[in-house]
Design an enzyme around this catalytic site. Structure first.
Site: not given
Length: 362
Positions: A88, A109, A134-135, A137-138, A202, A204-205, A240, A269
């Site tokens: 969420d 995030t 998953n990628r 990317g916030f 993460s 992905n950033t 995290k 993570n």
């Protein structure tokens, strides 16, 4: 609760997890859709439900059983099973998660600036492994939009569980300005949260995981604590970390976080290690969550607990599907645990099944 360990999910058992009758009907339909489309549909329904209903639970509800309650970080938790960040991102369905029985809820995030995230496709299921990649990317509407949504949520006076807000770095913000970026989010959201999480883990950033050093952790924690400490009641701050750090580096980051005033850590993570998977991952990149993450995340949890001693709060997440998984995280040193991928495969009824097992075998 005792455990003899948890065996990995095989191709046969990944689709044979214990699920409720409704989820048993819905999951095959949802799994025919692209993973992100299915997620979007589910979140839209969850958001509509959450606008219409409070999600409040009666005192006799299993999720509020006296035998499951605990205090951590100065907060009261009705039970130790929480919703992990990532599901969420924009705090759209908090009442529904409360209704599901979660003892705490972490949204985000969220980043200081709104951003669309990475190009699609960016979310993939690996059913044979009980995993997701998953990628994203916030992708989120930004801290200001979340502040508006959380203000309205607080005005409804329906929260019975702690609410955490997971903060990430905006993609367009250079690493050298990361501290200011996190500080901006903290200033907007700290007063609306019960605890804050600094997410530097993460994959992905670009460059985010490069912030996982002792010096960077101290700088980021101090930046977030700036506006937080000006509150009448400052919120606990957690860090995290990624499971892919070398043991010594993870411990160094954990020690730096505690020295900088953090209450504890969330471990861990997603991982970028795709070795040993049954499902095809050709063309995939990003963070792997679910069962393949369980062993490494739990091992790192135990190492950090041993290094930090008994006092800091540790939240265990990564690959929780069964009561045995919860037990393993608690025995490794976690006071609290979080779920995400397990919900996708076993359905929202998983929360109460885990709570029932906890209450039966404390």
């Amino acid at each position: 609760m005792t455990t003899e360990g948890s065996s990995p999910i095989t191709a046969a058992s990944a689709t044979g997890l214990q699920v409720g009758p409704l989820w048993g009907l819905l999951r095959p339909l949802l799994f025919r859709l692209d993973a992100e489309r299915a997620h979007g549909m589910a979140m839209a329904l969850a958001a509509r439900w959450s606008k219409a209903f409070s999600g409040k639970l009666g005192e006799a509800d299993q999720a509020r059983s006296p035998g499951l309650r605990l205090r951590a970080m100065g907060l009261g938790f009705p039970n130790p099973i929480g919703l992990a960040a990532g599901l969420d991102k924009d705090a759209e369905a908090v009442p529904l998660w409360q209704q599901c029985g979660f003892g705490f809820i972490e949204v985000g995030t969220v980043t200081a600036l709104p951003q669309p995230g990475n190009p699609r496709p960016r979310l993939f299921r690996l059913p044979a492994d009980g995993a997701l990649v998953n990628r994203m990317g916030f992708n989120n509407a930004g801290a200001e939009a979340m502040a508006v949504r959380l203000t309205r949520l607080r005005e409804r006076e329906l929260m019975q569980v702690p609410l955490g807000v997971n903060l990430g770095k905006s993609k367009v913000t250079p690493a050298a300005q990361a501290a200011a970026d996190y500080q901006r989010s903290s200033a907007l959201l700290a007063e609306l949260a019960d605890y804050l999480v600094v997410n530097i883990s993460s994959p992905n950033t670009p460059g985010l995981r490069d912030l996982q050093t002792g010096d960077q952790v101290r700088a980021l924690a101090e930046a977030v604590q700036g506006p937080n400490q000006r509150l009448t009641q400052p919120r606990p701050v957690l860090l995290k970390l990624a499971p892919d750090l070398a043991d010594a580096d993870a411990i160094a980051c954990a020690e730096a976080a505690i020295e900088a005033g953090c209450a504890g850590l969330i471990l861990t993570n997603t991982t970028i290690d795709f070795k040993g998977l049954s499902g095809a991952t050709v063309g995939m990149s990003g963070g792997l969550s679910g069962r393949p993450l369980f062993a490494r995340s739990t091992r790192l949890l135990g190492l950090v607990r041993e290094a930090l001693g008994p006092d800091p709060i540790l939240i265990g997440t990564g690959g929780i599907f069964t009561p045995e998984d919860v037990a393993a995280k608690l025995e490794a040193g976690a006071q609290l645990v979080q779920l995400y991928t397990g919900l996708i495969y076993a359905g929202p009824g998983l929360v109460r099944r885990l709570l029932c097992a906890l209450e039966s075998h404390p």
